[in-house]
Design an enzyme around this catalytic site. Structure first.
Site, PDB file in Angstrom:
ATOM      1  CD  GLU A  61      -9.771  -1.687  -3.458  1.00 33.38           C
ATOM      2  OE1 GLU A  61      -9.094  -2.365  -3.027  1.00 33.38           O
ATOM      3  OE2 GLU A  61     -10.498  -2.247  -4.558  1.00 33.38           O
ATOM      4  CG  HIS A 130       1.627  -3.150  -2.201  1.00 35.54           C
ATOM      5  ND1 HIS A 130       1.302  -3.935  -3.440  1.00 35.54           N
ATOM      6  CD2 HIS A 130       1.101  -3.800  -1.471  1.00 35.54           C
ATOM      7  CE1 HIS A 130       0.607  -5.079  -3.206  1.00 35.54           C
ATOM      8  NE2 HIS A 130       0.293  -5.016  -1.875  1.00 35.54           N
TER       9      HIS A 130
END
Length: 326
Positions: A61, A130
Protein backbone atom coordinates in the site's frame (compact mmCIF):
# COMPACT_ATOMS: atom_id res chain seq x y z
CA UNK A 1 -30.39 7.93 -20.77
CA UNK A 2 -30.47 6.41 -17.28
CA UNK A 3 -29.44 3.12 -15.72
CA UNK A 4 -30.63 1.44 -12.53
CA UNK A 5 -27.45 0.71 -10.58
CA UNK A 6 -26.19 -0.29 -7.15
CA UNK A 7 -23.46 1.71 -5.39
CA UNK A 8 -20.67 -0.57 -6.58
CA UNK A 9 -21.99 -0.39 -10.15
CA UNK A 10 -22.22 3.40 -9.90
CA UNK A 11 -18.57 3.53 -8.82
CA UNK A 12 -17.66 1.41 -11.82
CA UNK A 13 -19.63 3.63 -14.18
CA UNK A 14 -17.99 6.77 -12.76
CA UNK A 15 -14.56 5.29 -13.47
CA UNK A 16 -15.66 4.24 -16.95
CA UNK A 17 -16.96 7.75 -17.68
CA UNK A 18 -13.85 9.55 -16.49
CA UNK A 19 -11.41 7.21 -18.20
CA UNK A 20 -13.29 7.76 -21.46
CA UNK A 21 -13.26 11.54 -21.06
CA UNK A 22 -9.69 11.99 -19.81
CA UNK A 23 -6.81 9.73 -20.83
CA UNK A 24 -4.75 11.02 -17.90
CA UNK A 25 -6.89 8.93 -15.51
CA UNK A 26 -5.19 5.70 -14.47
CA UNK A 27 -6.59 3.08 -12.10
CA UNK A 28 -4.53 0.60 -10.13
CA UNK A 29 -4.28 -1.36 -6.89
CA UNK A 30 -4.45 -4.88 -5.55
CA UNK A 31 -6.49 -7.12 -7.89
CA UNK A 32 -8.23 -4.18 -9.60
CA UNK A 33 -7.14 -5.20 -13.10
CA UNK A 34 -7.65 -8.84 -14.05
CA UNK A 35 -10.18 -9.60 -11.29
CA UNK A 36 -11.90 -6.22 -11.27
CA UNK A 37 -11.39 -5.69 -7.55
CA UNK A 38 -12.44 -7.79 -4.57
CA UNK A 39 -15.94 -6.27 -4.81
CA UNK A 40 -15.83 -5.96 -8.63
CA UNK A 41 -15.88 -2.16 -8.54
CA UNK A 42 -13.31 -2.04 -11.36
CA UNK A 43 -14.62 -4.92 -13.43
CA UNK A 44 -14.07 -4.56 -17.22
CA UNK A 45 -11.92 -1.45 -16.83
CA UNK A 46 -8.75 -3.23 -17.91
CA UNK A 47 -10.58 -4.94 -20.75
CA UNK A 48 -11.83 -1.55 -21.96
CA UNK A 49 -8.80 0.68 -21.39
CA UNK A 50 -5.85 -1.70 -21.41
CA UNK A 51 -3.13 -2.77 -19.02
CA UNK A 52 -1.23 0.53 -19.22
CA UNK A 53 -4.14 2.43 -17.65
CA UNK A 54 -5.62 -0.27 -15.40
CA UNK A 55 -3.24 -2.65 -13.68
CA UNK A 56 -2.61 -4.80 -10.63
CA UNK A 57 0.03 -4.03 -8.01
CA UNK A 58 1.90 -6.01 -5.36
CA UNK A 59 0.54 -6.08 -1.80
CA UNK A 60 2.32 -2.83 -1.00
CA UNK A 61 0.00 0.00 0.00
CA UNK A 62 2.83 2.44 0.70
CA UNK A 63 4.16 1.90 -2.82
CA UNK A 64 0.67 2.23 -4.33
CA UNK A 65 0.15 5.65 -2.79
CA UNK A 66 3.77 6.76 -3.18
CA UNK A 67 3.78 6.08 -6.92
CA UNK A 68 0.45 7.92 -7.21
CA UNK A 69 2.12 11.01 -5.74
CA UNK A 70 4.76 10.92 -8.47
CA UNK A 71 2.19 10.30 -11.19
CA UNK A 72 -0.03 13.18 -10.02
CA UNK A 73 2.88 15.62 -9.86
CA UNK A 74 3.79 14.69 -13.42
CA UNK A 75 0.39 15.21 -14.99
CA UNK A 76 -1.57 11.99 -14.53
CA UNK A 77 -4.74 11.57 -12.44
CA UNK A 78 -4.27 8.31 -10.52
CA UNK A 79 -7.25 6.62 -8.85
CA UNK A 80 -5.79 3.98 -6.55
CA UNK A 81 -7.65 1.38 -4.53
CA UNK A 82 -6.91 0.17 -1.03
CA UNK A 83 -8.56 -3.25 -0.94
CA UNK A 84 -10.08 -2.30 2.44
CA UNK A 85 -9.75 0.99 4.33
CA UNK A 86 -8.05 -0.92 7.13
CA UNK A 87 -5.28 -1.78 4.70
CA UNK A 88 -4.41 1.91 4.30
CA UNK A 89 -2.25 1.97 7.43
CA UNK A 90 0.98 0.92 5.67
CA UNK A 91 0.43 3.93 3.39
CA UNK A 92 -0.19 6.31 6.29
CA UNK A 93 3.26 7.89 6.03
CA UNK A 94 2.79 8.61 2.33
CA UNK A 95 -0.72 10.00 2.87
CA UNK A 96 0.17 12.24 5.80
CA UNK A 97 3.71 13.26 4.85
CA UNK A 98 3.31 13.75 1.12
CA UNK A 99 -0.23 13.47 -0.24
CA UNK A 100 -1.69 15.94 2.25
CA UNK A 101 1.23 18.38 2.22
CA UNK A 102 2.48 18.65 -1.35
CA UNK A 103 0.55 21.79 -2.29
CA UNK A 104 1.64 23.59 0.87
CA UNK A 105 5.20 22.27 0.73
CA UNK A 106 5.66 23.53 -2.83
CA UNK A 107 3.84 26.81 -2.10
CA UNK A 108 1.26 25.93 -4.71
CA UNK A 109 3.68 24.90 -7.45
CA UNK A 110 2.55 21.27 -7.29
CA UNK A 111 -0.84 19.82 -6.58
CA UNK A 112 -1.99 16.22 -6.48
CA UNK A 113 -5.14 15.41 -8.48
CA UNK A 114 -5.41 11.90 -7.08
CA UNK A 115 -8.07 9.74 -5.45
CA UNK A 116 -7.58 6.99 -2.89
CA UNK A 117 -10.60 4.67 -2.96
CA UNK A 118 -11.40 2.05 -0.33
CA UNK A 119 -14.34 -0.06 0.84
CA UNK A 120 -14.94 0.88 4.47
CA UNK A 121 -17.11 0.03 7.45
CA UNK A 122 -18.45 -3.17 8.94
CA UNK A 123 -21.42 -5.42 8.52
CA UNK A 124 -20.22 -8.01 5.99
CA UNK A 125 -18.85 -10.56 8.49
CA UNK A 126 -15.25 -9.84 7.58
CA UNK A 127 -12.06 -10.28 9.58
CA UNK A 128 -9.65 -7.90 11.30
CA UNK A 129 -8.66 -4.75 9.37
CA UNK A 130 -11.61 -5.28 7.00
CA UNK A 131 -14.29 -3.37 8.93
CA UNK A 132 -12.77 -0.18 10.35
CA UNK A 133 -14.35 3.25 10.02
CA UNK A 134 -11.38 5.61 9.78
CA UNK A 135 -12.95 8.80 8.48
CA UNK A 136 -12.07 10.86 11.58
CA UNK A 137 -8.45 9.71 11.42
CA UNK A 138 -7.96 11.24 7.98
CA UNK A 139 -10.40 14.16 8.25
CA UNK A 140 -8.21 15.79 10.89
CA UNK A 141 -5.30 16.09 8.45
CA UNK A 142 -5.19 19.45 6.61
CA UNK A 143 -4.84 18.96 2.87
CA UNK A 144 -7.05 15.88 2.60
CA UNK A 145 -10.67 15.70 1.49
CA UNK A 146 -12.71 12.79 2.83
CA UNK A 147 -15.87 11.77 0.97
CA UNK A 148 -18.38 9.03 1.83
CA UNK A 149 -21.43 8.43 -0.40
CA UNK A 150 -24.63 6.74 0.76
CA UNK A 151 -26.52 6.19 -2.51
CA UNK A 152 -25.67 5.10 -6.07
CA UNK A 153 -26.48 8.58 -7.42
CA UNK A 154 -24.16 10.25 -4.93
CA UNK A 155 -21.45 7.61 -5.38
CA UNK A 156 -21.15 8.36 -9.08
CA UNK A 157 -21.42 12.14 -8.84
CA UNK A 158 -19.07 12.48 -5.89
CA UNK A 159 -16.45 10.13 -7.36
CA UNK A 160 -16.42 12.06 -10.63
CA UNK A 161 -16.04 15.28 -8.66
CA UNK A 162 -13.20 13.68 -6.69
CA UNK A 163 -11.37 12.61 -9.85
CA UNK A 164 -11.72 16.10 -11.31
CA UNK A 165 -10.63 17.81 -8.10
CA UNK A 166 -7.13 19.33 -8.27
CA UNK A 167 -6.33 18.11 -4.75
CA UNK A 168 -6.23 14.64 -3.14
CA UNK A 169 -9.47 12.98 -2.10
CA UNK A 170 -10.01 9.91 0.07
CA UNK A 171 -13.16 8.24 -1.23
CA UNK A 172 -14.46 5.77 1.35
CA UNK A 173 -17.19 3.47 0.01
CA UNK A 174 -19.66 1.85 2.48
CA UNK A 175 -19.32 -1.76 1.44
CA UNK A 176 -22.23 -3.00 3.58
CA UNK A 177 -24.61 -1.28 1.16
CA UNK A 178 -22.59 -1.82 -2.03
CA UNK A 179 -25.45 -3.94 -3.40
CA UNK A 180 -28.20 -3.24 -0.86
CA UNK A 181 -30.40 -1.28 -3.26
CA UNK A 182 -30.42 0.26 -6.71
CA UNK A 183 -31.22 3.73 -8.00
CA UNK A 184 -31.83 5.25 -11.40
CA UNK A 185 -28.88 7.44 -12.36
CA UNK A 186 -27.81 9.18 -15.59
CA UNK A 187 -25.47 7.23 -17.84
CA UNK A 188 -23.51 10.36 -18.71
CA UNK A 189 -21.00 11.97 -16.37
CA UNK A 190 -22.17 14.46 -13.72
CA UNK A 191 -20.70 16.00 -10.58
CA UNK A 192 -21.97 16.47 -7.04
CA UNK A 193 -20.06 19.23 -5.22
CA UNK A 194 -17.62 18.06 -2.59
CA UNK A 195 -18.26 19.75 0.75
CA UNK A 196 -22.04 20.03 0.45
CA UNK A 197 -24.37 17.96 2.64
CA UNK A 198 -27.81 16.76 1.55
CA UNK A 199 -31.13 17.05 3.36
CA UNK A 200 -32.54 13.57 2.84
CA UNK A 201 -35.77 14.32 4.67
CA UNK A 202 -37.16 17.47 6.21
CA UNK A 203 -38.53 17.48 9.74
CA UNK A 204 -39.29 19.73 12.70
CA UNK A 205 -38.63 17.83 15.96
CA UNK A 206 -35.05 16.57 15.71
CA UNK A 207 -32.03 16.75 13.39
CA UNK A 208 -30.25 13.48 12.66
CA UNK A 209 -26.85 13.60 10.96
CA UNK A 210 -25.31 10.50 9.39
CA UNK A 211 -23.27 9.36 6.39
CA UNK A 212 -22.49 6.20 4.47
CA UNK A 213 -24.37 3.04 5.42
CA UNK A 214 -25.79 4.72 8.54
CA UNK A 215 -28.05 6.96 6.44
CA UNK A 216 -30.09 3.96 5.34
CA UNK A 217 -30.42 2.72 8.94
CA UNK A 218 -31.42 6.20 10.10
CA UNK A 219 -34.16 6.27 7.47
CA UNK A 220 -35.50 2.96 8.79
CA UNK A 221 -35.36 4.31 12.35
CA UNK A 222 -37.23 7.46 11.37
CA UNK A 223 -39.97 5.33 9.82
CA UNK A 224 -40.37 3.74 13.26
CA UNK A 225 -40.30 7.12 15.04
CA UNK A 226 -42.90 8.62 12.72
CA UNK A 227 -45.44 6.10 13.99
CA UNK A 228 -45.16 7.97 17.31
CA UNK A 229 -45.67 11.36 15.63
CA UNK A 230 -41.99 12.35 15.69
CA UNK A 231 -40.87 14.51 12.77
CA UNK A 232 -37.18 14.01 12.06
CA UNK A 233 -34.91 15.88 9.67
CA UNK A 234 -32.20 13.66 8.16
CA UNK A 235 -28.94 15.16 6.91
CA UNK A 236 -26.48 13.08 4.92
CA UNK A 237 -23.12 14.74 5.54
CA UNK A 238 -21.61 13.15 2.37
CA UNK A 239 -18.28 14.95 2.86
CA UNK A 240 -16.48 14.59 6.18
CA UNK A 241 -13.76 17.05 5.18
CA UNK A 242 -14.46 19.78 4.26
CA UNK A 243 -17.54 19.58 6.48
CA UNK A 244 -20.76 21.42 5.61
CA UNK A 245 -21.29 22.83 9.08
CA UNK A 246 -23.99 25.27 8.02
CA UNK A 247 -26.30 22.43 6.99
CA UNK A 248 -26.73 20.95 10.46
CA UNK A 249 -26.38 24.23 12.37
CA UNK A 250 -29.33 25.74 10.51
CA UNK A 251 -31.30 22.53 10.94
CA UNK A 252 -30.74 22.50 14.70
CA UNK A 253 -31.89 26.12 14.91
CA UNK A 254 -35.17 24.85 13.49
CA UNK A 255 -35.57 21.56 15.39
CA UNK A 256 -33.81 22.28 18.70
CA UNK A 257 -32.39 18.76 18.94
CA UNK A 258 -29.60 16.78 17.29
CA UNK A 259 -28.54 13.15 17.10
CA UNK A 260 -25.36 12.11 15.27
CA UNK A 261 -25.12 8.47 14.18
CA UNK A 262 -21.90 6.80 13.05
CA UNK A 263 -20.39 3.33 13.37
CA UNK A 264 -16.86 4.52 14.13
CA UNK A 265 -15.73 4.59 17.78
CA UNK A 266 -17.28 7.32 19.89
CA UNK A 267 -14.27 9.06 21.42
CA UNK A 268 -12.84 11.83 19.21
CA UNK A 269 -15.10 10.76 16.35
CA UNK A 270 -16.77 12.97 13.74
CA UNK A 271 -19.84 13.12 15.95
CA UNK A 272 -17.85 14.94 18.62
CA UNK A 273 -16.86 17.61 16.11
CA UNK A 274 -20.43 18.05 14.90
CA UNK A 275 -21.75 18.45 18.44
CA UNK A 276 -18.97 20.91 19.28
CA UNK A 277 -19.96 23.03 16.30
CA UNK A 278 -23.62 22.92 17.34
CA UNK A 279 -22.69 24.01 20.87
CA UNK A 280 -20.70 26.93 19.45
CA UNK A 281 -23.18 28.05 16.80
CA UNK A 282 -26.66 27.00 17.98
CA UNK A 283 -26.44 26.49 21.75
CA UNK A 284 -29.32 28.82 22.62
CA UNK A 285 -31.60 26.92 20.24
CA UNK A 286 -31.09 23.55 21.93
CA UNK A 287 -34.00 21.96 23.80
CA UNK A 288 -32.16 18.74 24.69
CA UNK A 289 -28.52 17.69 25.06
CA UNK A 290 -26.79 16.94 21.72
CA UNK A 291 -26.41 13.18 21.47
CA UNK A 292 -24.14 10.66 19.72
CA UNK A 293 -25.06 7.08 18.89
CA UNK A 294 -21.94 5.34 17.67
CA UNK A 295 -19.78 2.26 17.66
CA UNK A 296 -17.82 1.46 20.80
CA UNK A 297 -14.30 2.40 21.83
CA UNK A 298 -13.04 -1.08 21.01
CA UNK A 299 -11.49 -2.84 18.08
CA UNK A 300 -14.23 -3.80 15.63
CA UNK A 301 -15.42 -7.24 16.73
CA UNK A 302 -15.08 -10.43 14.72
CA UNK A 303 -18.16 -11.51 12.73
CA UNK A 304 -20.29 -12.93 15.53
CA UNK A 305 -20.16 -9.66 17.44
CA UNK A 306 -20.57 -7.04 14.76
CA UNK A 307 -24.37 -6.78 15.15
CA UNK A 308 -23.78 -5.64 18.74
CA UNK A 309 -21.34 -2.95 17.58
CA UNK A 310 -23.04 -1.17 14.67
CA UNK A 311 -26.03 1.05 15.60
CA UNK A 312 -29.23 -0.64 14.44
CA UNK A 313 -32.50 1.00 13.33
CA UNK A 314 -34.15 -0.11 16.58
CA UNK A 315 -31.39 1.42 18.73
CA UNK A 316 -31.53 4.60 16.69
CA UNK A 317 -35.32 4.82 17.00
CA UNK A 318 -35.13 4.29 20.77
CA UNK A 319 -32.51 7.03 21.10
CA UNK A 320 -34.67 9.41 19.06
CA UNK A 321 -37.58 8.81 21.45
CA UNK A 322 -35.37 9.41 24.49
CA UNK A 323 -34.16 12.73 23.11
CA UNK A 324 -37.68 13.86 22.28
CA UNK A 325 -38.88 13.03 25.81
CA UNK A 326 -36.04 14.98 27.45
Amino acid sequence: MANTLSIVQAVNQALMNEMALDDRVVVYGEDVGVEGGVFRATVDLQKTYGKERVFDTPLAESAIVGTAVGMAINGLKPVVEMQFSGFSYPAFNQIISHVARMRNRSRGKYHLPMVIRAPYGGGIRALEHHSESTEALYAQIPGLKVVIPSTPYDAKGLLIAAIRDPDPVLFWEPKRIYRAFKQEIPEEAYEIPIGKAKVVKEGTDITIVAWGAMVRDVQKAVDIAEKKDISAEIIDLRTIAPMDRESFVESVKKTGRILVVHEAPKTLGVGAEIISVVNEKAFLHLEAPPTRLTGFDTTFPLPRGEHHYIPTPDRIAKTIEEIIKY
